[in-house]
Design an enzyme around this catalytic site. Structure first.
Site, PDB file in Angstrom:
ATOM      1  N   ARG A  38       0.860  -1.334   0.101  1.00 22.08           N
ATOM      2  CA  ARG A  38       0.123   0.024   0.091  1.00 22.08           C
ATOM      3  C   ARG A  38       0.957   1.340  -0.087  1.00 22.08           C
ATOM      4  O   ARG A  38       0.476   2.391  -0.424  1.00 22.08           O
ATOM      5  CB  ARG A  38      -0.858  -0.035   1.399  1.00 22.08           C
ATOM      6  CG  ARG A  38      -1.912  -0.854   1.036  1.00 22.08           C
ATOM      7  CD  ARG A  38      -3.121  -1.167   2.165  1.00 22.08           C
ATOM      8  NE  ARG A  38      -4.182  -1.931   1.862  1.00 22.08           N
ATOM      9  CZ  ARG A  38      -4.975  -2.499   2.724  1.00 22.08           C
ATOM     10  NH1 ARG A  38      -4.838  -2.370   3.970  1.00 22.08           N
ATOM     11  NH2 ARG A  38      -6.054  -2.884   2.244  1.00 22.08           N
ATOM     12  N   LYS A 199     -20.020 -17.644  -2.123  1.00 24.07           N
ATOM     13  CA  LYS A 199     -21.362 -17.632  -2.128  1.00 24.07           C
ATOM     14  C   LYS A 199     -21.938 -16.603  -2.903  1.00 24.07           C
ATOM     15  O   LYS A 199     -21.526 -15.489  -3.100  1.00 24.07           O
ATOM     16  CB  LYS A 199     -21.830 -17.066  -0.819  1.00 24.07           C
ATOM     17  CG  LYS A 199     -21.733 -18.284   0.340  1.00 24.07           C
ATOM     18  CD  LYS A 199     -21.953 -17.548   1.667  1.00 24.07           C
ATOM     19  CE  LYS A 199     -21.957 -18.769   2.626  1.00 24.07           C
ATOM     20  NZ  LYS A 199     -22.470 -18.331   3.953  1.00 24.07           N
ATOM     21  N   GLY A 357     -10.003  -9.702  -2.454  1.00 24.37           N
ATOM     22  CA  GLY A 357      -9.008 -10.461  -1.405  1.00 24.37           C
ATOM     23  C   GLY A 357      -8.538 -11.761  -1.822  1.00 24.37           C
ATOM     24  O   GLY A 357      -7.285 -11.697  -2.091  1.00 24.37           O
ATOM     25  N   GLY A 380     -13.197  -3.709  -0.847  1.00 25.47           N
ATOM     26  CA  GLY A 380     -14.752  -3.333  -0.758  1.00 25.47           C
ATOM     27  C   GLY A 380     -14.948  -2.351  -1.883  1.00 25.47           C
ATOM     28  O   GLY A 380     -15.845  -2.471  -2.330  1.00 25.47           O
TER      29      GLY A 380
HETATM   30  P1  ADP Z   1     -12.865 -12.736  -3.061  1.00 28.24           P
HETATM   31  O1  ADP Z   1     -12.308 -12.412  -1.788  1.00 28.24           O
HETATM   32  O2  ADP Z   1     -11.933 -12.706  -4.284  1.00 28.24           O
HETATM   33  O3  ADP Z   1     -13.922 -11.572  -3.405  1.00 28.24           O
HETATM   34  P2  ADP Z   1     -14.522 -14.650  -2.151  1.00 28.24           P
HETATM   35  O4  ADP Z   1     -14.215 -14.006  -0.690  1.00 28.24           O
HETATM   36  O5  ADP Z   1     -15.915 -14.319  -2.759  1.00 28.24           O
HETATM   37  O6  ADP Z   1     -13.253 -14.290  -3.016  1.00 28.24           O
HETATM   38  O7  ADP Z   1     -14.353 -16.333  -2.299  1.00 28.24           O
HETATM   39  C1  ADP Z   1     -13.256 -16.826  -1.999  1.00 28.24           C
HETATM   40  C2  ADP Z   1     -13.489 -18.275  -1.438  1.00 28.24           C
HETATM   41  O8  ADP Z   1     -14.309 -19.150  -2.018  1.00 28.24           O
HETATM   42  C3  ADP Z   1     -12.107 -18.936  -1.135  1.00 28.24           C
HETATM   43  O9  ADP Z   1     -11.972 -18.946   0.253  1.00 28.24           O
HETATM   44  C4  ADP Z   1     -12.502 -20.474  -1.684  1.00 28.24           C
HETATM   45  O10 ADP Z   1     -12.080 -21.522  -1.027  1.00 28.24           O
HETATM   46  C5  ADP Z   1     -13.906 -20.263  -1.705  1.00 28.24           C
HETATM   47  N1  ADP Z   1     -14.609 -21.435  -2.786  1.00 28.24           N
HETATM   48  C6  ADP Z   1     -14.353 -21.202  -3.949  1.00 28.24           C
HETATM   49  N2  ADP Z   1     -15.000 -22.445  -4.474  1.00 28.24           N
HETATM   50  C7  ADP Z   1     -15.530 -23.015  -3.616  1.00 28.24           C
HETATM   51  C8  ADP Z   1     -16.247 -24.325  -3.585  1.00 28.24           C
HETATM   52  N3  ADP Z   1     -16.541 -24.904  -4.689  1.00 28.24           N
HETATM   53  N4  ADP Z   1     -16.607 -24.677  -2.306  1.00 28.24           N
HETATM   54  C9  ADP Z   1     -16.433 -24.009  -1.163  1.00 28.24           C
HETATM   55  N5  ADP Z   1     -15.810 -23.030  -1.225  1.00 28.24           N
HETATM   56  C10 ADP Z   1     -15.156 -22.733  -2.202  1.00 28.24           C
END
Ligand code: ADP
Ligand code: MG
Length: 399
Positions: A38, A199, A357, A380
């Protein structure tokens, strides 16, 4: 893109006081930062201003003190790390306004740097109190915002100051806004969006915004399971939000109306237990997932096909890993697709922008973080931008 002023629009700033909003919310361990990226991001802006003879006052938040002074959350804790990255001594100023700030400015020479204390020690910051912003503004001749990561907040230091002083985007902010504009604002079509992660519920607004803007929506990760379930696929023990299948179907309908092709995996990597290289690991068609199995990654055939989709596209915006990439071998699809995107970018056929992240961590794990056109570490703010929201800190810079 609506236009904003940059450092190119500054005239002679010798001896002028620059109030510069930066992100110094560094991850710390045992009194020093574990990651100074950063600071590296804002270094060009700070040095450009000091080389032009301005007195630079750095303004930042650190942690969540919620309007109270906590000695453990002073920005003085990051002073040493900032000095190291800038290779310059800086003066810590334990206030953000008033006589102490005035006296400090008197001591600073042209081209010197002062570090103000944690702006969130004062309730006026998060309340975006105009009097608080005015109190800070009286010390400066102009305001520079170089903290895109805080731009989704309408706070005094991210929004208020721009209403009291001539406001400019710093170099990091400028680069971020240009990259985001090239990815979704005014992109070269066809555009692909990769959306993955755990999710659907955390990314509903992202998906809804994207279907109206991109030609290809590639859905992977845990959220693909909810979409598969919505299409009648039995996803066994997979992470799945069964209460959101109607929502998933609505997104699929909206995409069809908008001429956006939704890509879901047709083969998947499954296991009975979530562990590294489990004995029960296998690859199968989405229709062959057993009741006691979990989908943990996109399968090799779908990954190959998704790579082919990227080959037909000019622009890619990516948020969210394709599988549970922290655990091997469920990083396979994410790594393969990231490598394809990186290679197309290096060939000059794809503009690739990614953020989030876990996404940044996944691209670093794949070894291609520097081979994308732009990787946003803004968290965010990046997600809110992907949701199509106006970011107050950006809006305030647009004259
Ligand atoms: P970002 O931080 O890049 O926005 P997210 O926080 O939405 O991404 O998602 C990342 C998480 O999703 C990771 O911890 C990963 O392990 C989980 N993940 C991805 N695919 C699956 C899956 N099929 N089942 C369970 N968890 C998953
Ligand atoms: Mg995450």
């Amino acid at each position: 893109m609506s236009s904003f002023r940059t450092l190119d629009d500054l005239g002679d700033i010798t001896g002028k006081v620059a109030l510069v909003r930066v992100d110094l919310n560094l991850p710390m361990k045992d009194g020093s930062a574990t990651d100074v990226s950063r600071v590296e991001a804002v270094k060009p802006t700070i040095l450009e201003l000091t080389e032009k003879g301005a007195k630079v006052l750095l303004l930042a938040h650190y942690g969540r003190p919620k309007g109270q002074r906590f000695s453990t959350m002073s920005t003085s804790f990051v002073q040493g790390d900032v000095e190291k990255v800038l290779d310059k001594e800086i003066m810590f100023i334990p206030e953000v306004m008033g006589p102490v700030v005035e006296q400090s400015i008197g001591i600073l020479g042209n081209g010197d740097i002062g570090l103000l204390d944690n702006v969130r020690f004062w309730p006026g910051e998060e309340a975006n109190d105009p009097e608080f912003a005015r109190g800070m503004a009286v010390h400066g001749d102009f305001y520079v915002n170089d903290a895109f990561s805080a731009a989704h907040r309408a706070h005094a230091s991210t929004d208020g100051l721009a209403h009291h002083l001539p406001a400019y985007a710093g170099r990091a902010m400028e680069a971020e806004l240009k990259a985001l504009d090239a990815a979704l604002g005014n992109p070269e079509a066809p555009v692909a969006a990769v959306v993955g992660g755990a999710k659907v519920s955390t990314k509903l607004d992202v998906l809804t915004n994207l279907v109206g803007k991109v030609q290809h929506l590639i859905i992977g990760g845990g959220m693909a399971n909810t979409f598969l379930a919505a299409k009648g696929v039995d996803v066994g023990k997979s992470l799945c939000e069964h209460d959101l299948t109607d929502t998933a179907n609505r997104i699929i309908d909206e995409a069809a109306h908008a001429g956006c092709t939704v890509h879901l995996p047709y083969d998947v990597v499954v296991a009975k237990e979530f562990a590294a290289n489990p004995a029960s690991l296998r690859t199968c068609n989405v229709h062959e997932v057993a009741a006691d199995e979990m989908i943990l990654d996109v399968g090799p055939l779908a990954t190959e096909a998704l790579g082919d989709v990227l080959k037909t596209c000019s622009t890619l915006v990516w948020n969210g890993p394709m599988g549970a990439f922290e655990t091997e071998p469920f990083d396979t699809a994410t790594v393969a697709l990231a490598k394809t995107a990186a290679a197309l970018t290096q060939d000059g056929s794809l503009t690739s922008v990614a953020g989030g992240g876990d996404t940044v961590a996944a691209l670093a794990h794949a070894g291609v973080k520097d081979e994308f056109t732009f990787v946003s570490t803004a968290g965010g703010a990046f997600l809110e931008w992907m949701e199509g929201k106006d970011l107050p800190g950006v809006a305030a810079l647009i004259a």
